[in-house]
Design a protein around this motif. Structure first.
Motif, PDB file in Angstrom:
ATOM      1  N   PHE A 149       0.701  -1.313   0.005  1.00 43.76           N
ATOM      2  CA  PHE A 149       0.103   0.038  -0.029  1.00 43.76           C
ATOM      3  C   PHE A 149       0.922   1.129  -0.086  1.00 43.76           C
ATOM      4  O   PHE A 149       0.485   2.221  -0.765  1.00 43.76           O
ATOM      5  CB  PHE A 149      -0.935   0.087   1.245  1.00 43.76           C
ATOM      6  CG  PHE A 149      -2.133   0.943   0.923  1.00 43.76           C
ATOM      7  CD1 PHE A 149      -3.157   0.727   0.308  1.00 43.76           C
ATOM      8  CD2 PHE A 149      -1.856   2.170   1.895  1.00 43.76           C
ATOM      9  CE1 PHE A 149      -4.420   1.720  -0.009  1.00 43.76           C
ATOM     10  CE2 PHE A 149      -2.903   3.377   1.459  1.00 43.76           C
ATOM     11  CZ  PHE A 149      -4.078   2.855   0.614  1.00 43.76           C
ATOM     12  N   GLY A 171       2.317   2.201  -3.393  1.00 47.33           N
ATOM     13  CA  GLY A 171       1.219   2.964  -4.113  1.00 47.33           C
ATOM     14  C   GLY A 171       1.115   4.236  -4.021  1.00 47.33           C
ATOM     15  O   GLY A 171       0.766   5.127  -4.983  1.00 47.33           O
ATOM     16  N   LEU A 172       1.608   4.935  -2.862  1.00 41.30           N
ATOM     17  CA  LEU A 172       1.571   6.194  -2.785  1.00 41.30           C
ATOM     18  C   LEU A 172       2.601   6.796  -3.540  1.00 41.30           C
ATOM     19  O   LEU A 172       2.617   8.008  -4.063  1.00 41.30           O
ATOM     20  CB  LEU A 172       2.064   6.594  -1.129  1.00 41.30           C
ATOM     21  CG  LEU A 172       1.121   6.309  -0.080  1.00 41.30           C
ATOM     22  CD1 LEU A 172       1.715   6.276   1.293  1.00 41.30           C
ATOM     23  CD2 LEU A 172      -0.184   7.030  -0.178  1.00 41.30           C
ATOM     24  N   LYS A 180      -5.645  12.881  -3.643  1.00 42.28           N
ATOM     25  CA  LYS A 180      -5.673  11.472  -3.833  1.00 42.28           C
ATOM     26  C   LYS A 180      -4.583  10.750  -3.114  1.00 42.28           C
ATOM     27  O   LYS A 180      -4.790   9.967  -2.265  1.00 42.28           O
ATOM     28  CB  LYS A 180      -5.572  11.108  -5.122  1.00 42.28           C
ATOM     29  CG  LYS A 180      -5.637   9.461  -5.539  1.00 42.28           C
ATOM     30  CD  LYS A 180      -5.692   9.425  -6.917  1.00 42.28           C
ATOM     31  CE  LYS A 180      -5.182   7.908  -7.398  1.00 42.28           C
ATOM     32  NZ  LYS A 180      -4.900   7.776  -9.007  1.00 42.28           N
ATOM     33  N   ALA A 197      -5.405  11.194   0.754  1.00 39.65           N
ATOM     34  CA  ALA A 197      -6.433  10.162   1.147  1.00 39.65           C
ATOM     35  C   ALA A 197      -5.568   8.683   1.475  1.00 39.65           C
ATOM     36  O   ALA A 197      -6.192   8.197   2.507  1.00 39.65           O
ATOM     37  CB  ALA A 197      -7.475   9.982   0.302  1.00 39.65           C
ATOM     38  N   ASN A 198      -4.702   8.445   0.610  1.00 34.34           N
ATOM     39  CA  ASN A 198      -3.992   6.995   0.558  1.00 34.34           C
ATOM     40  C   ASN A 198      -3.063   7.209   1.777  1.00 34.34           C
ATOM     41  O   ASN A 198      -2.940   6.192   2.627  1.00 34.34           O
ATOM     42  CB  ASN A 198      -3.571   6.624  -0.744  1.00 34.34           C
ATOM     43  CG  ASN A 198      -4.674   6.002  -1.594  1.00 34.34           C
ATOM     44  OD1 ASN A 198      -4.864   4.624  -1.412  1.00 34.34           O
ATOM     45  ND2 ASN A 198      -4.944   7.102  -2.578  1.00 34.34           N
ATOM     46  N   LEU A 225      -5.016   6.820   4.825  1.00 39.76           N
ATOM     47  CA  LEU A 225      -5.474   5.461   5.132  1.00 39.76           C
ATOM     48  C   LEU A 225      -4.225   4.522   5.552  1.00 39.76           C
ATOM     49  O   LEU A 225      -4.436   3.645   6.477  1.00 39.76           O
ATOM     50  CB  LEU A 225      -5.884   4.741   3.899  1.00 39.76           C
ATOM     51  CG  LEU A 225      -7.013   3.766   3.971  1.00 39.76           C
ATOM     52  CD1 LEU A 225      -8.113   3.863   4.761  1.00 39.76           C
ATOM     53  CD2 LEU A 225      -7.115   3.036   2.541  1.00 39.76           C
TER      54      LEU A 225
END
Lengths: 1124, 500
Positions: free
Chosen positions: B52, B55-56, B117, B120-121, B124
């Protein structure tokens, strides 16, 4: 509808009407004498009969063949009874007649028995009946002889057969012929079964059938014959114009076309608005191209909510029910085929070499006006066209800098293509078994080089009545499609775009055989010539669809039937593609080559089980009750492998590992499930008052955890006024019915996983190695649920003059609420949109269909059909704050506007008032512009042109559309003229952006020759200047054109051979025909064809939005229909 | 008998129906997504946390995403600074250059949306990774540290470009109370940025990272940049000059300057030596359009499908370098001719200077698929932050001279010496322009200093009172970007920036 078919249809209707009446009321053959006066000389039987019809209101039924054998009639009677008149009329003719109620059946006179050689004559009596009771008028014949009689009004017959070992043949229009061996019996009772043909007056309504007269909802039907009138490889294109309210747009001239069907408008913004396809009772997931139109017996289109509610959630966009052909007793072999020649319909004027160079020279000279600073600094010296051309002397220009080539790219890239379509069918059967085998090969060649779509299709059907109470049947269908697309990649420099934008002074190939490229001349943008693309880029579609469908029917108790249907469709569709190194880059090189194969493996199954109960109480209360349950399940696995830089073009896509720069392999999975319970009650009182109640509870995996199920009820009422006593005997009105319905349907076609907060994979690179990451891609909405459409329908059908004039009209109002809207979210959340149930949309419309037979004589018939649909669409409510939503495509800016109060799919942009004139220099300067620039409306008058000045420029949805067809028959020759019309919508011709707004870096439309110059100021085309210096382009009113058109869709000339010729050839049918499709087009639209969209799948509202389309051909075809 | 049989059938069938209906009713309708996770079941393992956070990094790609017209955030940022022209067809680029763009320009929304975006990630990750068990504590801390870095990184872009922006530090759902947020004052946003970077600093990252992951060097350089920025407009927290200098000082020793400018844009030297933090590209994973956006319009320089000429340095800017500056020699930072692709004997003369800094020799010669990295932070910036910040605190010190003179020495320029605090400041600013040219620093420098570089006179002046090379006077409203129109329409709580 061709004449013989229509006649049989009317006959069947009349007969059925009579039989029902007779069966219900047991009317005896007592006739009502009527008085007739006839003064006719040397006339035909038909004329006499018509004269009697007129005087009495009695209807005649007769076989055309019998009557045509009659000689000329001379009759002179006054005020005699109808029987008397007929006796006189037929006294010297080989004809006889029988009167049933108000219907007179005229038949061939039975040959006198005496003429037969009586070997061992036997007298046989019996009753012929069908499921509903005795059948009058049935012909009973002894096989191999001329002995024949007809059943009386009670279905009874008596016949003297010459041989006790012979066979009796029972024939009756609309019923399956039955042969019964005499076997010495003196009494033979026979039950005839209705022929499947009788479907033409029975319509399929979803989980059952209904008599057309009993319909309470709005259902449109088309038969096989009608579909084949204008043969196409695509089922949807054949359906075009046949049914009011069903709008079929053929949006591309490519083989197989990009067809879009909208039934009664657009009931959703973000969810799919395609109708649901159901083939033989099973949902069809593979699209219209995968169905062979020639296999179709009938298409029934369920339009209003009362009809579609039985399909619940998937009914909001209408349902297209396809019933395919099945085996028949008797044995027939048919061959239907055509060969078609397609050619380019229209070329759009573009600049030729000289003109292009002239525009380029003017543009270059104008730089000093549009960028004086840069011009003075010498920034553009190297871009002087004279310098550029001088460097290319010998390659593109001669010593005098004249072009060596002048290519018409539209001609160079298109061809006159030949298509063909062959269908062979074998049907047959015995007492309880029948089978059908249907084969099809179609090769549709496109007019752009190398484009084609081939289809191979095999269908096998079997039906077996194993026991009186068990029937089973199955259909197996294998479909293989092989196509090559030549218009993929809208927006890029694809072939249709390069037809216009390829520069004329660059050749298709140089003398050394290498392709001309646009970059061979400096200052031009990248892009390969379209012939090179057509040869070197392959984009193939290979669809292999195998479907099977089996049913089991049990007659459990009288009137109670159970049916179980299991349908399975699997498909392995793969799309190989490759591009050779000869295209893709500024020079040839392997690094531009690439190859890929993408495959979609799908499985869909549907299992439905339902009971049907039919019962009549007290002779007037007719009840039909259906209740059942079903499950559906769909899965798709996609797989893609691709590579760049093939080591050699030889490999194409056959060896992906020959690629030097491979891409990551890809796969993904998609699945949905549905579970449903449904019921329908049809009740009619004495065939006068009809009521239908439907309910369906649907559960879909696509929705939020707690909102899986939705309930969709409907109710409909119809009144057959023509059954009332006060109309029953009316001579003018033969049929009159009013219908009123209301229903709620749903839409769940948003795709999968929309309610979930998905976490998808993305890529990144660490230390030169590929890495996988994940990001959250949707915010998720666990409350996501059904979109619901409520629809009211009010309609009537009216038959006049013995149904020679039929009018059907419907008005509907459809309101969709809880829209499954991909609603905008503040992007501060990290997400742009969320699927939410918010917003309201309305469609209302009127539909009229008029069928008439203005002329009907023995030799000449004229049938005419006119249908028109009016549509108004309006957005009532959008997201939380009703703010505008723009749908795809976005081009230059967002323009596909959804705004409350407007129809969905409005075009939004700037109004161009013209160009700034020399006298307006000061005014233009306020906007930072010069004379020669476009003058754009400053709508709010704030002294600058900004997004706030945009206005609504048009809309994509038409106000109305329809068809006007006429069929003429003179003896054996038939002529059909089929016109299509459409009005009230606009076309967003985006091609003007690159074809007209800018010049120099690609070829332009010839319209730029009318650009602004100091001596030509009254124009809306800006002065020529290189686009790289400065130009204006946006969504302008100058890109919006009228979408109105009238099209000569098809003109057909056919010849049907006479029976006597057929007998010699041992055929039962032979017709040859010639047809011209797309014969003419009346429109003001400047592109190829106003029925267009190049963004079919980007969003729901893309009709008329065009950025370089595949031109539509004009087609001439020759066809033949043979049966033996 | 037969009748009974049928009765049996009816019962049997009803049973089958009933079974169909009731068997696993609910489970049957569960969505089966086998190719992707959903939020509720994610963050179950250490591996998922790692993935994850990977992904950033991917979110950063938006800076280089471009279309066929030549619009891309990295270009828009330079066009705002006024030292580039765009010899392409983009109407939006033309509008930016001539200062007539508006809030509808899609480029403004691209940056806004993608930054949020990323945030937000990051939110999370910060919320969910701590609870993962079992998981190595060191890895957990480091991954959360990377997430903090990215949250700060994206907010730092937002707050500079848009001013007061909604500050959202919790992951969002459709029912979140701050789904429709209002704007947060710039000072509060910076507080969060600084706090996040300090948290990242404490997360146990290595000083440098040659694989391209966030390192302590990257965190400290970014934080120093934040301090330097907050010391200028609009906050004027001048006490932060000292913090910037002390934050960046250790970093200077962890990196070393390349000996060849070509290493800045080749594949062999990615993430090495002077490169502190880059956006990493790789053919087969992600490629970019940087070279084809920056080579001259429609001239066949390299194997690219498009030659967009969307960011071409002005002649005045290129001419503003000191005489003898290596960086302005052919094929150092700039180039003005190149062999024609496919026909190398023909040398194309551009008639202008294009950015050799962004020319990717590998892809130009071969596939046209560029995977050159985009550099966000490199040593010269750190050196110049140190020089500028320490000068504001103490005047020009030997360390400050050393920092800037290292850059000049590489450019074959004489060292600076004997400058006053003011002339040293100006020399540093000039050096920032010349060394970090077209690296998306110039516009941010204008924002914090309210000064524009005038290449013709090699001086700095109030932008709103001077003309750019395009003969345009900078409008005061251009110190900030507009809030994207789409966002204002969707969220009524947002207000527009002045002048837009």
């Amino acid at each position: 509808m061709a004449w013989p078919q229509l006649r049989k249809f009317i006959l069947a209707m009349k007969l059925t009407a009579f039989i029902i009446l007779a069966a219900l009321t047991h009317v005896s053959a007592k006739s009502y004498s009527q008085i007739v006066t006839l003064h006719q000389k040397n006339t035909t039987v038909e004329k006499v009969l018509r004269s009697i019809e007129k005087q009495t209101g009695y209807h005649f039924m007769y076989d055309k063949q019998d009557v045509s054998k009659a000689g000329a009639i001379n009759i002179e009677v006054a005020n005699v009874s109808i029987e008397n008149a007929l006796d006189q009329c037929f006294k010297d003719q080989p004809l006889t007649y029988k009167i049933f109620d108000q219907t007179i059946v005229v038949k061939k006179k039975d040959e006198p028995v005496a003429s037969q050689i009586a070997v061992a004559p036997i007298k046989i009596t019996g009753t012929v009946s069908d499921a509903k009771g005795p059948l009058p008028g049935v012909t009973v014949r002894v096989k191999g002889s001329n002995v024949g009689v007809q059943t009386d009004v009670n279905g009874k017959y008596t016949i003297n057969a010459p041989d006790a070992n012979g066979t009796l043949i029972f024939t009756f229009i609309g019923y399956t012929t039955k042969e019964v061996p005499i076997g010495g019996k003196s009494q033979i009772d026979v039950v005839l079964a209705e022929e499947p043909k009788a479907l033409s007056e029975v319509v399929v309504v979803g989980y059952g059938t209904a008599k057309k007269v009993d319909l309470t909802g709005s259902v449109g039907s088309v038969g096989a014959k009608q579909l084949q009138e204008r043969p196409q490889t695509n089922l949807e294109q054949e359906l075009s114009g046949k049914i009011a309210g069903v709008n079929v747009s053929s949006n591309s001239g490519a083989p197989g076309g990009a067809t879009k069907i909208r039934i009664r408008g657009y009931s959703s913004i973000n969810t799919n608005t395609d109708p649901l396809y159901v083939v033989d009772g099973v949902v069809w997931t593979e699209g219209g191209n995968a169905i062979n139109p020639n296999d179709i017996e009938t298409i029934d289109v369920l339009k209003d909510a009362s009809s579609t509610a039985i399909y619940g959630t998937r009914g909001a966009n209408g349902v297209i029910l396809v019933t395919t052909k099945r085996g028949k007793k008797g044995g027939t072999i048919s061959y239907d085929a055509y060969v078609a020649v397609n050619h380019m319909f229209k070329e759009i004027p573009v600049l030729n070499s000289k003109e292009f160079m002239q525009v380029e020279d003017i543009s270059y000279a104008n730089i000093k006006k549009y960028d004086p600073t840069g011009w003075a600094a010498g920034d553009y010296t190297d871009r002087n066209p004279v310098t550029q051309r001088t460097a290319l002397i010998g390659k593109l220009f001669d010593q005098n800098l004249n072009p060596l080539y002048d290519v018409d790219w539209q001609k160079a890239t298109t061809r006159t293509s030949v298509s063909q379509n062959h269908n062979v069918s074998f049907t047959g059967g015995a007492e309880n078994v029948n089978y059908g085998l249907f084969l099809n090969y179609a090769d549709d060649e496109g007019i752009i080089l190398n484009s084609y779509l081939k289809r191979y299709n095999v269908r096998l059907t079997v039906d077996n009545q194993i026991k009186p109470w068990v029937k089973v049947g199955a259909t197996l269908n294998y479909n293989y499609q092989d196509g090559r697309n030549q218009d993929q990649g809208t927006g890029g420099n694809n072939i249709p775009r390069m037809l216009i934008e390829m520069v004329p002074f660059i050749p298709v190939r140089y003398p050394d055989g290498t392709y001309g490229k646009r970059t061979d001349y400096p200052n031009l943008e990248g892009g390969d010539n379209p012939v090179a693309q057509a040869n070197e880029i392959q984009s193939l579609t290979r669809n292999r669809i195998f479907s099977g469908n089996g049913y089991l029917n049990l007659n459990l108790l009288p009137g109670l039937e159970f049916r179980s249907v299991l349908g399975v469709t699997t498909s392995a569709n793969y799309n190989p593609a490759s591009q050779s190194g000869l295209v893709g880059g500024p020079v040839a090189g392997q690094s531009y080559s690439s190859a890929s194969i993408e495959e979609f493996n799908r499985t869909f199954w549907q299992w439905q089980n339902y009971f049907t109960y039919n019962k009549t109480f007290n002779k007037v209360h007719n009840v039909n009750f259906v209740v059942g349950a079903e499950r559906q399940n769909y899965q798709q696995l996609r797989l893609k492998g691709s590579t760049g830089t093939l080591s050699d073009d030889f490999y194409q896509y056959y060896n992906l590992s020959a690629g030097i720069v491979p891409n990551k392999p890809e796969s993904d999975y998609d699945a949905w499930q549905m579970q449903s319970f449904f019921g329908r009650l049809n009740y009619n009182y004495n065939e006068k008052y009809l009521l239908t109640l439907t309910g369906r509870e649907d559960g879909s995996s696509r929705f939020g955890t707690n909102k899986k199920y939705g309930f969709f009820p409907s109710a409909a009422f119809a009144w057959r006024a023509s059954q009332e006593d006060f109309l029953k005997d009316n001579k003018t009105i033969s049929d009159l019915k009013f219908r009123l319905s209301y229903g709620l349907t749903g839409n769940s076609e948003i795709g999968e996983y929309r309610s979930l907060a998905n976490i998808n994979t993305v890529g990144y690179a660490f230390g030169g190695n590929s890495a996988v990451g994940t990001t959250q891609t949707s915010i998720g909405n666990e409350d996501l649920q059904w979109e619901k459409t409520a629809e009211y329908d009010l309609g009537f059908s009216l038959g006049l003059f013995n149904n020679r004039l039929n009018i059907e009209a419907d008005a509907y109002l459809k309101k969709t609420k809880a829209l499954l809207l991909n609603a905008p979210l503040p992007e501060t959340s990290g997400f742009q949109t969320v699927y939410k149930n918010i917003g309201k949309l309305q469609n209302k419309g009127l539909e009229f269909t008029i069928n008439a037979t203005p002329i009907k004589t023995q030799d000449f018939t004229w049938n005419t059909t006119f249908n028109i649909s009016f549509l108004k669409n309006k957005i009532l409510q959008l997201g939380a704050s009703n703010d505008d939503i723009f749908l795809a495509p976005t081009f230059l800016s967002q323009f596909n506007l959804m705004r409350v109060g407007l129809p969905a799919g409005s075009f939004y942009g700037y109004k161009v008032l013209g160009t700034w004139g020399t006298a307006e220099a000061t005014e233009a300067a306020k906007y930072g512009l010069l004379p020669g620039d476009l003058k754009i409306q400053d709508t709010n008058g704030d002294g600058k042109v900004s997004a706030a000045d945009k206005v609504v420029l048009g809309k994509s949805i038409p106000d109305g559309y329809g068809t006007f067809s006429n069929n003429f028959r003179y003896k054996n020759v038939d002529l059909g003229v089929d016109l299509q019309f459409n009005y009230g919508n606009q076309i967003m011709n985006l091609t003007r952006h690159s074809g007209q707004d800018r010049t120099g870096q690609a070829n332009s439309y010839a319209t730029v020759l009318n650009a602004w110059t100091p001596t030509n100021q009254n124009t809306s085309i800006a002065e020529d200047r290189p686009a790289y210096v400065r130009y204006q382009t946006e969504i302008y009113s100058t890109k919006v054109e009228s979408g109105n058109f009238i099209r000569g869709r098809a003109v057909t000339l056919g010849y049907t051979f006479n029976d006597n010729i057929l007998k010699k050839l041992k055929l039962s049918r032979l017709r040859v025909y010639a047809q011209a499709q797309n014969l003419f087009l009346i429109t003001k639209y400047t592109g190829y064809d106003p029925e267009v969209s190049t963004y079919n799948s980007s969003s729901n509202f893309t009709q008329g939005i065009q950025f370089y389309d595949y031109p539509k051909p004009r087609t001439f075809l020759l066809g033949v229909n043979v049966s033996l | 008998m037969k009748f009974n049989l049928k009765k049996y059938w009816v019962g049997g069938l009803l049973l089958i129906l009933a079974a169909t209906v009731s068997s696993g009713c609910k489970k049957y309708l569960d969505e089966k997504n086998k190719s992707n996770f959903v939020k509720s079941t994610y963050f179950a393992s250490s591996n998922q946390a790692q993935t994850f956070v990977n992904g950033l990094y991917n979110v950063m790609y938006f800076f280089q995403n471009g279309d066929a017209y030549g619009e891309s955030p990295f270009i828009t940022l330079e066009l705002f600074a006024g030292h580039a022209t765009s010899l392409g067809q983009s109407v939006n680029n033309g509008n930016v250059i001539h200062q007539r763009t508006d809030a509808v320009n899609p480029g403004f929304e691209t940056v806004w949306y993608n930054c949020y975006k990323g945030i937000a990630n990051a939110n999370l990750a910060i919320e969910n990774i701590p609870a993962i068990s079992p998981m190595d504590d060191g890895l957990k801390k480091k991954l959360i540290g990377e997430a903090y870095f990215f949250r700060a990184f994206f907010y730092y872009h937002l707050v500079r470009l848009y001013g007061d922006v909604p500050l959202i530090v919790k992951s969002q759902s459709v029912n979140s109370p701050d789904l429709y947020p209002s704007r947060t004052p710039v000072a509060d946003v910076y507080k969060q940025i600084i706090a996040d970077l300090q948290a990242a600093e404490a997360s146990g990252m290595p000083n440098t990272d040659a694989t391209g992951r966030v390192s302590l060097g990257a965190v400290k350089t970014l934080l120093a940049s934040v301090y330097l920025t907050t010391a200028g407009f609009p906050l004027k927290q001048t006490e932060n000059y000292a913090k910037a200098a002390s934050e960046i000082q250790p970093v200077l020793g962890w990196y070393s300057l390349f000996t060849d400018y070509a290493y800045l844009h080749d594949n062999a030297h990615k993430n090495q030596q002077e490169l502190i933090f880059q956006i990493n590209y790789l053919v087969g994973t992600q490629t970019n359009a940087i070279p084809q956006l920056t080579i001259p319009f429609n001239l066949l320089v390299g194997a690219y499908g498009d030659h967009l000429g969307a960011m071409i340095p002005t002649n005045q800017f290129v001419a503003s370098y000191e005489a003898g500056d290596l960086r302005t020699q052919e094929r150092q930072f700039y180039f003005s001719s190149y062999p024609q692709y496919g026909n190398p004997s023909n040398i194309i003369q551009f008639g202008e200077h294009a950015l050799y800094k962004y020319f990717h020799v590998e892809s130009a010669a071969q596939s046209g698929n560029s995977d050159e990295n985009w550099t966000l932070l490199r040593l010269p910036e750190a050196q110049l932050i140190y020089a500028e910040a320490s000068n504001e605190v103490n005047g020009p010190t030997a360390d400050a001279y050393a920092a800037v003179n290292a850059i000049r020495a590489r450019a074959k320029l004489a060292p600076l010496s004997n400058l006053t605090k003011d002339t040293f400041r100006q020399a540093i600013w000039t050096e920032r322009y010349h060394e970090l040219a077209y690296e998306n620093k110039a516009y941010f420098d204008m924002q914090r200093t309210h000064m524009a570089y005038l290449p013709q006179s090699n001086t700095f002046a109030d932008p709103t009172a001077s003309q750019t090379e395009q003969n345009v006077t900078f409008k005061a409203q251009y110190y900030l970007w507009p809030i994207p129109q789409r966002e204002i329409s969707t969220n009524s709580k947002l207000t527009q920036n002045p002048g837009w």
